[in-house]
Design a protein around this motif. Structure first.
Motif, mmCIF file in Angstrom:
data_model
loop_
_atom_site.group_PDB
_atom_site.id
_atom_site.type_symbol
_atom_site.label_atom_id
_atom_site.label_comp_id
_atom_site.label_asym_id
_atom_site.label_seq_id
_atom_site.Cartn_x
_atom_site.Cartn_y
_atom_site.Cartn_z
ATOM 1 N N THR A 130 6.231 3.653 -4.387
ATOM 2 C CA THR A 130 6.458 2.134 -4.776
ATOM 3 C C THR A 130 5.196 1.439 -5.327
ATOM 4 O OG1 THR A 130 5.700 1.621 -2.554
ATOM 5 C CG2 THR A 130 7.990 1.981 -3.033
ATOM 6 N N SER A 131 5.337 0.506 -6.094
ATOM 7 C CA SER A 131 4.300 -0.512 -6.616
ATOM 8 C C SER A 131 3.252 -0.541 -5.411
ATOM 9 C CB SER A 131 4.686 -1.608 -7.348
ATOM 10 O OG SER A 131 5.302 -2.229 -6.383
ATOM 11 N N GLU A 132 3.520 -0.859 -4.274
ATOM 12 C CA GLU A 132 2.964 -1.342 -3.267
ATOM 13 C C GLU A 132 1.935 -0.057 -2.738
ATOM 14 O OE1 GLU A 132 5.770 -1.918 -3.223
ATOM 15 O OE2 GLU A 132 5.872 -3.973 -3.279
ATOM 16 N N THR A 133 2.476 1.241 -2.899
ATOM 17 C CA THR A 133 2.260 2.473 -2.554
ATOM 18 C C THR A 133 1.040 2.811 -3.627
ATOM 19 O OG1 THR A 133 3.819 2.994 -1.077
ATOM 20 C CG2 THR A 133 2.462 5.200 -1.985
ATOM 21 N N LEU A 134 1.401 2.630 -4.845
ATOM 22 C CA LEU A 134 0.347 2.754 -5.848
ATOM 23 C C LEU A 134 -0.811 1.986 -5.429
ATOM 24 C CD1 LEU A 134 2.801 3.197 -9.013
ATOM 25 C CD2 LEU A 134 1.321 5.010 -7.944
ATOM 26 N N GLN A 135 -0.794 0.791 -5.429
ATOM 27 C CA GLN A 135 -2.112 -0.130 -5.222
ATOM 28 C C GLN A 135 -2.830 0.427 -3.822
ATOM 29 O OE1 GLN A 135 -2.742 -2.167 -7.235
ATOM 30 N NE2 GLN A 135 -4.338 -3.142 -6.268
ATOM 31 N N ALA A 136 -2.124 0.733 -2.880
ATOM 32 C CA ALA A 136 -2.741 1.148 -1.815
ATOM 33 C C ALA A 136 -3.538 2.429 -2.145
ATOM 34 C CB ALA A 136 -1.858 1.424 -0.423
ATOM 35 N N ASN A 137 -2.823 3.361 -2.813
ATOM 36 C CA ASN A 137 -3.513 4.748 -3.275
ATOM 37 C C ASN A 137 -4.840 4.417 -4.069
ATOM 38 O OD1 ASN A 137 -1.505 5.918 -1.902
ATOM 39 N ND2 ASN A 137 -0.295 6.702 -3.744
ATOM 40 N N LYS A 138 -4.843 3.492 -4.864
ATOM 41 C CA LYS A 138 -5.747 3.337 -5.719
ATOM 42 C C LYS A 138 -7.054 2.807 -4.839
ATOM 43 C CE LYS A 138 -3.636 1.409 -9.864
ATOM 44 N NZ LYS A 138 -3.419 0.639 -11.002
ATOM 45 N N ARG A 139 -6.861 2.367 -3.791
ATOM 46 C CA ARG A 139 -8.222 1.945 -2.866
ATOM 47 C C ARG A 139 -8.602 3.168 -2.224
ATOM 48 N NH1 ARG A 139 -5.499 -2.727 -3.849
ATOM 49 N NH2 ARG A 139 -6.100 -4.625 -3.313
ATOM 50 N N ALA A 140 -7.556 4.044 -1.690
ATOM 51 C CA ALA A 140 -7.820 5.219 -1.311
ATOM 52 C C ALA A 140 -8.610 6.147 -2.262
ATOM 53 C CB ALA A 140 -6.671 6.016 -0.722
ATOM 54 N N ASN A 141 -8.276 6.281 -3.348
ATOM 55 C CA ASN A 141 -8.692 7.352 -4.304
ATOM 56 C C ASN A 141 -10.284 6.615 -4.684
ATOM 57 O OD1 ASN A 141 -6.556 8.733 -4.737
ATOM 58 N ND2 ASN A 141 -5.588 7.535 -6.266
ATOM 59 N N ALA A 142 -10.386 5.451 -4.736
ATOM 60 C CA ALA A 142 -11.758 4.826 -5.039
ATOM 61 C C ALA A 142 -12.814 5.393 -3.839
ATOM 62 C CB ALA A 142 -11.735 3.498 -4.871
ATOM 63 N N VAL A 143 -12.125 5.408 -2.731
ATOM 64 C CA VAL A 143 -13.059 5.957 -1.371
ATOM 65 C C VAL A 143 -13.269 7.237 -1.533
ATOM 66 C CG1 VAL A 143 -13.242 5.838 1.148
ATOM 67 C CG2 VAL A 143 -12.489 3.649 0.169
#
Length: 387
Positions: free
Chosen positions: A304-317
């Motif tokens: 979902t869009s919420e999941t994608l947004q959360a994944n961006k944060r995880a990917n940055a870390v």
């Protein structure tokens, strides 16, 4: 010391030490030894460790190279990559794959000879499949010789070429240097030397490895087909009545059990599940038994869009661990993300989601394991039992 032999069931509850054993019928020592041979055929079919090692080695090189190439996607900077250091790391992965290819061919050759015999049709079929891969695939043919090169001359040096395609997209290639390979003190086979002399100076590695892997996959498909037939030929030796008496949570096995009260050896030889037997029987009746058993599709997870947004944060870390820009970069980045969200939940959720996606990607690369279909359950702890 006298021993008894039997067919029965074993069960092991979660956290239970040992297992609960129930005897269905007594058998002779000769029958027990035959059950060991029968069950080993199913184990060999489901545990294709050397080919899985070969696949993993190929995937590790490609995924690591992709991570470097697409580091912007996870918050890093392509321009800051130390490609000399990265190239050495990638070539270590490549050398591992070359070693895995040799391990696969030699171990499978020895196995086919010992299991079926040097004059058998199965061994001849194996040799024909490897010859076909060698004759029809340049990547297989060249890399077959390059692995000998690495043993005598060491890991070859590599380079990275960056260019733009017609769509103005960056194209990054990992390559070997032809002149270095030809000038080395190494006697190339006429097949490999012919290819080297016809290729450009920069020889791209990954397409050659993909071509070779397609050849190894053809060899593996051929082996699997013969192993399926080998299993099907012995199904009739396992009595169907034994499976009818199995209750939920129980597993069928052949046992060596102590005779009398003075103790002795206890040994368990797990037998294939009823589902494994029926799967094999159905597969050999089909036009493509290997695909019938091993080609199981897995649907990708819904994002979902919420999941994608959360994944961006995880990917940055995660990228901060891979390519830190400054001291304590990881800690500062985490604190900034939590402050922006006023909550730690999105970051934690993203890390969990990303882990799931990586696991899914790995399963798609390796293929869905057929263990659920060809399972031979093994108890978790020691062989102590409660009869």
């Amino acid at each position: 010391m006298e021993e008894n032999y039997a067919v029965g069931t074993w069960a092991q509850a979660p956290g239970q030490k040992g297992m609960t054993v129930s005897v269905l019928r007594d058998i002779s020592k000769a029958e027990y030894e035959r059950y060991k041979i029968v069950s080993s055929k199913f184990v060999i079919l489901q545990e294709r460790k050397t080919f899985q090692f070969l696949e993993r080695s190929s995937g590790e090189l490609k995924s690591t190279f992709s991570a470097y190439v697409n580091i912007e996607n996870i918050g890093g900077s392509f321009r800051t990559i130390n490609w000399r250091q990265a190239g050495g790391f990638l070539m270590e992965r490549f050398a591992t794959w070359l070693a895995a290819s040799r391990l696969y061919l030699e171990s499978e050759r020895d196995f086919m000879m010992s299991r079926f015999g040097e004059e058998s049709s199965q061994y001849q079929s194996f040799k024909e499949s490897t010859s076909t891969a060698f004759d029809t695939r340049e990547g297989y043919r060249f890399l077959y010789n390059l692995r000998d090169y690495t043993q005598h001359c060491g890991i070859p040096s590599s380079g990275v070429t960056v260019s733009l395609n017609q769509e103005k997209e960056r194209v990054t290639q990992l390559h070997l240097n032809r002149s270095e390979l030809l000038s080395a003190r190494f006697k190339w086979s006429r097949h490999a030397k012919s290819l080297l002399e016809s290729w450009p100076e920069k020889i791209e590695i990954i397409p050659l490895m993909d071509d070779a892997m397609a050849g190894y996959a053809d060899v593996e498909q051929n082996i699997l087909g013969m192993l399926i037939e080998d299993c099907a030929a012995v199904i009739g030796e396992i009595q169907g009545e034994d499976y009818k008496n199995i209750k939920n949570g129980e597993n069928l096995a052949a046992f060596i059990m102590p005779a009398g009260d003075n103790g002795g050896n206890f040994s368990l030889q797990p037998l294939p599940t009823l589902q494994a037997l029926t799967t094999i029987e159905a597969a050999v009746q089909s036009d493509d038994p290997v695909s019938e058993i091993f080609s199981r599709k897995v649907q990708p997870p819904v994002v979902t869009s919420e999941t994608l947004q959360a994944n961006k944060r995880a990917n940055a870390v995660l990228s901060a661990f891979i390519n830190p820009q400054e001291p304590d970069h990881v800690g500062k980045l985490i604190n900034r993300i939590i402050a922006d969200d006023a909550d730690i939940t999105p970051l934690v959720s993203g890390l969990v989601n990303t882990s799931a996606q990586l696991t899914y990607a790995l399963s798609m690369f390796l293929g869905v394991s057929p263990i659920s279909l060809l399972s031979i359950p093994i108890p978790d702890s020691d062989a102590s039992s409660k009869a």
